[in-house]
Design a protein around this motif. Sequence first.
Motif, short mmCIF file in Angstrom:
data_model
loop_
_atom_site.label_atom_id
_atom_site.label_comp_id
_atom_site.label_asym_id
_atom_site.label_seq_id
_atom_site.Cartn_x
_atom_site.Cartn_y
_atom_site.Cartn_z
N SER A 1 -4.62 -8.89 -11.98
CA SER A 1 -4.00 -7.82 -12.76
C SER A 1 -2.75 -8.38 -13.44
O SER A 1 -1.63 -8.19 -12.97
CB SER A 1 -3.65 -6.62 -11.87
N GLN A 2 -2.96 -9.13 -14.51
CA GLN A 2 -1.90 -9.81 -15.25
C GLN A 2 -1.12 -10.74 -14.32
O GLN A 2 -1.69 -11.69 -13.79
CB GLN A 2 -1.00 -8.78 -15.94
N ASN A 3 0.17 -10.48 -14.09
CA ASN A 3 0.96 -11.35 -13.21
C ASN A 3 0.86 -10.95 -11.75
O ASN A 3 1.55 -11.50 -10.89
CB ASN A 3 2.43 -11.33 -13.63
N TYR A 4 0.00 -10.00 -11.46
CA TYR A 4 -0.18 -9.50 -10.10
C TYR A 4 -1.65 -9.62 -9.70
O TYR A 4 -2.52 -9.91 -10.51
CB TYR A 4 0.25 -8.03 -10.00
N VAL A 5 -1.89 -9.39 -8.45
CA VAL A 5 -3.26 -9.22 -7.97
C VAL A 5 -3.33 -7.87 -7.26
O VAL A 5 -2.35 -7.43 -6.63
CB VAL A 5 -3.69 -10.35 -7.00
N GLU A 6 -4.47 -7.23 -7.38
CA GLU A 6 -4.66 -5.95 -6.71
C GLU A 6 -5.61 -6.17 -5.52
O GLU A 6 -6.73 -6.65 -5.70
CB GLU A 6 -5.23 -4.90 -7.65
N ILE A 7 -5.13 -5.83 -4.36
CA ILE A 7 -5.89 -6.04 -3.14
C ILE A 7 -6.54 -4.72 -2.73
O ILE A 7 -5.85 -3.71 -2.54
CB ILE A 7 -4.98 -6.55 -2.00
N PHE A 8 -7.85 -4.73 -2.59
CA PHE A 8 -8.59 -3.55 -2.17
C PHE A 8 -8.99 -3.72 -0.71
O PHE A 8 -9.57 -4.75 -0.33
CB PHE A 8 -9.83 -3.35 -3.04
N PHE A 9 -8.69 -2.72 0.09
CA PHE A 9 -8.96 -2.81 1.52
C PHE A 9 -9.24 -1.42 2.09
O PHE A 9 -9.03 -0.39 1.42
CB PHE A 9 -7.77 -3.44 2.25
N LEU A 10 -9.73 -1.39 3.31
CA LEU A 10 -10.01 -0.13 3.99
C LEU A 10 -8.90 0.21 4.96
O LEU A 10 -8.37 -0.68 5.67
CB LEU A 10 -11.34 -0.22 4.76
N LYS B 1 9.74 -10.97 -1.79
CA LYS B 1 9.92 -10.84 -0.35
C LYS B 1 9.24 -9.60 0.22
O LYS B 1 8.79 -9.60 1.37
CB LYS B 1 11.41 -10.82 -0.02
N LEU B 2 9.19 -8.54 -0.57
CA LEU B 2 8.60 -7.30 -0.08
C LEU B 2 7.10 -7.24 -0.29
O LEU B 2 6.45 -6.26 0.12
CB LEU B 2 9.27 -6.10 -0.77
N ASP B 3 6.55 -8.26 -0.92
CA ASP B 3 5.10 -8.29 -1.16
C ASP B 3 4.39 -8.83 0.08
O ASP B 3 4.03 -10.02 0.16
CB ASP B 3 4.77 -9.17 -2.37
N ILE B 4 4.20 -7.98 1.06
CA ILE B 4 3.52 -8.37 2.30
C ILE B 4 2.51 -7.30 2.66
O ILE B 4 2.82 -6.10 2.66
CB ILE B 4 4.51 -8.56 3.47
N LEU B 5 1.30 -7.72 2.98
CA LEU B 5 0.26 -6.80 3.43
C LEU B 5 -0.40 -7.40 4.66
O LEU B 5 -0.96 -8.50 4.61
CB LEU B 5 -0.77 -6.57 2.32
N LYS B 6 -0.34 -6.67 5.77
CA LYS B 6 -0.99 -7.10 7.01
C LYS B 6 -2.19 -6.21 7.28
O LYS B 6 -2.05 -5.00 7.48
CB LYS B 6 -0.01 -7.03 8.18
N ASP C 1 -8.62 -10.71 14.07
CA ASP C 1 -8.92 -11.17 12.73
C ASP C 1 -7.84 -10.71 11.74
O ASP C 1 -8.09 -10.58 10.55
CB ASP C 1 -10.30 -10.69 12.29
N ALA C 2 -6.64 -10.43 12.27
CA ALA C 2 -5.54 -9.98 11.42
C ALA C 2 -5.09 -11.10 10.48
O ALA C 2 -5.00 -12.26 10.86
CB ALA C 2 -4.37 -9.52 12.27
N ILE C 3 -4.86 -10.74 9.24
CA ILE C 3 -4.35 -11.69 8.25
C ILE C 3 -3.12 -11.08 7.57
O ILE C 3 -2.96 -9.86 7.53
CB ILE C 3 -5.42 -12.04 7.19
N THR C 4 -2.27 -11.94 7.06
CA THR C 4 -1.07 -11.51 6.34
C THR C 4 -1.11 -12.09 4.94
O THR C 4 -1.16 -13.30 4.75
CB THR C 4 0.22 -11.98 7.05
#
Length: 246
Positions: free
Chosen positions: A170-179, A153-158, A144-147
């Motif tokens: 969050s204005q021009n960004y989004v804040e991702i909350f994860f465990l 270019k450096l904005d990557i979260l796997k 169930d891995a997602i990217t």
Amino acid sequence: MKKLNPSIKHHSLIGAFISVWIFLFAFFIRPFEHGTMDLQVWIKVSLGFSLVAFLCYGLTSFLQKFVYQKVSEWSIRLEIMSLLFFYILYTISTYIYYKSSIIKGIYDFFEFFTEIILIASLILTPILILVRIYSIKLIPETSDAITIKGDNKLDILKIKQSELICISNSQNYVEIFFLENGQLKSKLIRSSLKKLETNFDFLIQVHRSHLINPAHFKSWKDSTTISLTQLEIPVSKNYKSRLLAL
């Protein structure tokens, strides 16, 4: 065994393996010898017994897959029943072939079972069990891995889908909350909620500034706030109906 590989393709390979093993066993060991059976007859015996094994195991594979899909689980009891079904079907089928005009066997059913089937099954069963256990390893792993990618270019979260809790604007960004190892983490990437909602259709919008993974919804704190895993976020009236449907 507490799992089953339901793949007919994989069990066809097991059936082919059993078929080859029985051919070699019958041809070289020759578990019964009437004294008048020449090489040509033994080839017929070996081919016939091996072909019957392949067909019987194939039928067993379809039956066990049907049962597995019905009960959605497997157990040692079902495993034993599956093997017994194969051996019963194989014993009856090979005995009919053995008594046919092709072989003209002289054993009665009891002698056939004790002198041929029982000996062969005592040798084959441990091998068959090991091969069936190995077939479980051939089940394709589901991940169930997602990217999550941002505009930079450096904005990557796997992460795993199950680890994603929510995404907040969050204005021009989004804040991702994860465990991460059970601990709440967050990461800012340059993107938009609309884009991420389009990319990941399992997310539910509960507020103009929040998307949640419904798997982490815990409860309503009050009429305007919900509790997620280690988080609380507001809910807009316009999106409340989607949550009430969970």
